[in-house]
Design a protein around this motif. Sequence first.
Motif, mmCIF file in Angstrom:
data_model
loop_
_atom_site.group_PDB
_atom_site.id
_atom_site.type_symbol
_atom_site.label_atom_id
_atom_site.label_comp_id
_atom_site.label_asym_id
_atom_site.label_seq_id
_atom_site.Cartn_x
_atom_site.Cartn_y
_atom_site.Cartn_z
ATOM 1 N N ASP A 67 57.126 -30.621 37.688
ATOM 2 C CA ASP A 67 57.330 -29.325 37.313
ATOM 3 C C ASP A 67 56.399 -28.255 37.914
ATOM 4 O OD1 ASP A 67 58.435 -27.528 35.602
ATOM 5 O OD2 ASP A 67 57.178 -27.786 33.954
ATOM 6 N N GLY A 68 56.349 -28.216 39.081
ATOM 7 C CA GLY A 68 55.559 -27.438 39.939
ATOM 8 C C GLY A 68 54.108 -27.733 39.820
ATOM 9 N N ASP A 69 53.650 -28.507 39.368
ATOM 10 C CA ASP A 69 52.256 -28.989 39.532
ATOM 11 C C ASP A 69 51.610 -29.837 40.742
ATOM 12 O OD1 ASP A 69 49.492 -29.586 38.831
ATOM 13 O OD2 ASP A 69 49.869 -30.438 36.884
ATOM 14 N N PHE A 70 51.489 -28.866 41.830
ATOM 15 C CA PHE A 70 50.864 -29.629 43.189
ATOM 16 C C PHE A 70 50.056 -30.819 42.806
ATOM 17 C CE2 PHE A 70 52.630 -25.764 44.213
ATOM 18 C CZ PHE A 70 53.045 -25.981 45.658
ATOM 19 N N ASP A 71 48.995 -30.675 41.787
ATOM 20 C CA ASP A 71 47.836 -31.834 41.698
ATOM 21 C C ASP A 71 48.571 -32.975 41.122
ATOM 22 O OD1 ASP A 71 45.720 -30.335 42.151
ATOM 23 O OD2 ASP A 71 45.852 -29.348 40.361
ATOM 24 N N ARG A 72 49.531 -32.924 40.485
ATOM 25 C CA ARG A 72 50.422 -34.073 40.292
ATOM 26 C C ARG A 72 51.471 -34.858 41.061
ATOM 27 N NH1 ARG A 72 53.366 -32.279 35.390
ATOM 28 N NH2 ARG A 72 54.273 -34.036 35.576
ATOM 29 N N ILE A 73 51.701 -34.262 42.307
ATOM 30 C CA ILE A 73 52.427 -34.975 43.425
ATOM 31 C C ILE A 73 51.988 -35.972 43.798
ATOM 32 C CG2 ILE A 73 53.538 -34.669 45.609
ATOM 33 C CD1 ILE A 73 53.454 -31.478 45.239
ATOM 34 N N CYS A 80 48.772 -42.213 57.934
ATOM 35 C CA CYS A 80 48.486 -41.012 58.882
ATOM 36 C C CYS A 80 47.217 -41.613 59.864
ATOM 37 C CB CYS A 80 48.039 -39.907 58.107
ATOM 38 S SG CYS A 80 49.465 -39.072 57.147
ATOM 39 N N PRO A 81 47.288 -41.009 61.094
ATOM 40 C CA PRO A 81 45.866 -41.380 61.726
ATOM 41 C C PRO A 81 44.590 -40.965 61.245
ATOM 42 C CG PRO A 81 47.328 -39.549 62.726
ATOM 43 C CD PRO A 81 48.006 -40.059 61.472
ATOM 44 N N MET A 82 43.747 -41.574 61.211
ATOM 45 C CA MET A 82 42.375 -41.403 60.937
ATOM 46 C C MET A 82 41.610 -40.384 61.676
ATOM 47 S SD MET A 82 41.313 -44.885 59.083
ATOM 48 C CE MET A 82 39.649 -44.347 58.558
ATOM 49 N N ILE A 83 42.071 -39.261 62.033
ATOM 50 C CA ILE A 83 41.752 -38.246 62.954
ATOM 51 C C ILE A 83 41.207 -37.033 61.995
ATOM 52 C CG2 ILE A 83 42.108 -36.534 64.873
ATOM 53 C CD1 ILE A 83 44.071 -38.683 65.976
ATOM 54 N N TYR A 84 40.122 -36.740 62.110
ATOM 55 C CA TYR A 84 39.660 -35.778 61.122
ATOM 56 C C TYR A 84 39.907 -34.433 61.947
ATOM 57 C CZ TYR A 84 36.887 -32.756 57.942
ATOM 58 O OH TYR A 84 36.780 -31.866 57.168
ATOM 59 N N SER A 85 40.771 -33.653 61.386
ATOM 60 C CA SER A 85 41.031 -32.193 61.881
ATOM 61 C C SER A 85 41.588 -31.608 60.821
ATOM 62 C CB SER A 85 42.359 -32.597 62.837
ATOM 63 O OG SER A 85 42.916 -31.192 63.362
ATOM 64 N N PRO A 86 40.645 -31.035 59.946
ATOM 65 C CA PRO A 86 41.225 -30.238 58.639
ATOM 66 C C PRO A 86 42.107 -29.192 58.788
ATOM 67 C CG PRO A 86 39.005 -29.816 59.203
ATOM 68 C CD PRO A 86 39.366 -30.687 60.084
ATOM 69 N N VAL A 87 43.127 -29.193 57.731
ATOM 70 C CA VAL A 87 43.889 -28.074 57.418
ATOM 71 C C VAL A 87 43.615 -27.501 55.892
ATOM 72 C CG1 VAL A 87 45.579 -28.772 59.020
ATOM 73 C CG2 VAL A 87 45.793 -29.591 56.753
ATOM 74 N N SER A 88 43.750 -26.190 55.866
ATOM 75 C CA SER A 88 43.715 -25.872 54.401
ATOM 76 C C SER A 88 45.081 -25.424 54.162
ATOM 77 C CB SER A 88 42.832 -24.487 54.339
ATOM 78 O OG SER A 88 41.324 -24.732 54.643
ATOM 79 N N ALA A 89 45.608 -25.899 52.792
ATOM 80 C CA ALA A 89 46.870 -25.795 52.592
ATOM 81 C C ALA A 89 46.758 -24.623 51.279
ATOM 82 C CB ALA A 89 47.507 -26.857 52.187
ATOM 83 N N ARG A 90 47.659 -24.020 51.385
ATOM 84 C CA ARG A 90 47.748 -22.835 50.201
ATOM 85 C C ARG A 90 49.271 -22.564 49.742
ATOM 86 N NH1 ARG A 90 43.203 -21.932 51.981
ATOM 87 N NH2 ARG A 90 41.373 -20.372 51.510
ATOM 88 N N ALA A 91 49.486 -22.270 48.551
ATOM 89 C CA ALA A 91 50.741 -22.093 47.876
ATOM 90 C C ALA A 91 50.597 -21.103 46.951
ATOM 91 C CB ALA A 91 51.240 -23.298 47.149
ATOM 92 N N ALA A 92 51.434 -19.788 47.120
ATOM 93 C CA ALA A 92 51.197 -18.688 46.060
ATOM 94 C C ALA A 92 52.788 -18.275 45.652
ATOM 95 C CB ALA A 92 50.346 -17.480 46.713
ATOM 96 N N GLY A 93 53.212 -18.019 44.494
ATOM 97 C CA GLY A 93 54.276 -17.590 44.086
ATOM 98 C C GLY A 93 54.583 -17.944 42.576
ATOM 99 N N HIS A 94 55.629 -18.371 42.260
ATOM 100 C CA HIS A 94 56.019 -18.742 41.024
ATOM 101 C C HIS A 94 56.900 -19.771 40.746
ATOM 102 C CE1 HIS A 94 60.095 -17.376 41.012
ATOM 103 N NE2 HIS A 94 59.812 -16.517 41.986
ATOM 104 N N TRP A 95 56.952 -20.633 39.765
ATOM 105 C CA TRP A 95 57.369 -21.688 39.413
ATOM 106 C C TRP A 95 58.066 -21.620 38.099
ATOM 107 C CZ3 TRP A 95 59.528 -25.579 42.360
ATOM 108 C CH2 TRP A 95 60.240 -26.673 41.621
ATOM 109 N N ARG A 96 59.333 -21.544 37.991
ATOM 110 C CA ARG A 96 59.903 -21.261 36.518
ATOM 111 C C ARG A 96 59.046 -20.175 35.504
ATOM 112 N NH1 ARG A 96 64.339 -24.936 36.019
ATOM 113 N NH2 ARG A 96 64.184 -26.381 37.462
#
Length: 122
Positions: A67-73, A80-96
């Motif tokens: 139900d749109g809750d990213f923390d529960r996915i 995945c390879p154990m290569i540390y190459s950090p990425v920052s993910a962001r989501a903005a908008g609306h869910w229902r």
Amino acid sequence: MPLSALVPVAVSVLALAAPPAHPPAAGLVLSLTDAAGRVSTVHLECHPDGGDHPDRARACAALTTVDGDFDRIPDAGTVCPMIYSPVSARAAGHWRGKPVLYARTYDNKCAAGARSGGVFQF
């Protein structure tokens, strides 16, 4: 002008004036920022699926199950390879009708895709 000539014109005008299709139930702007500051951004719409996300059906399915809750996915279980190459993910908008603001840093781009059920796989 005879009435028989006006009827097709009136029908055409009414067809053009029909209300637009229902807007999507969810609309999100998703972005990934790598350590060098490069930003990748896609748009995702769900119900109906749309936007320019490369696998919008999978991303929408992952978000729909929680139900749109990213923390529960749930983790996709991808190795995945154990290569540390950090990425920052962001989501903005609306869910229902609910606002969505999400931010998380993943160890690398593969982890971002795997840990988000494909939502951040672009």
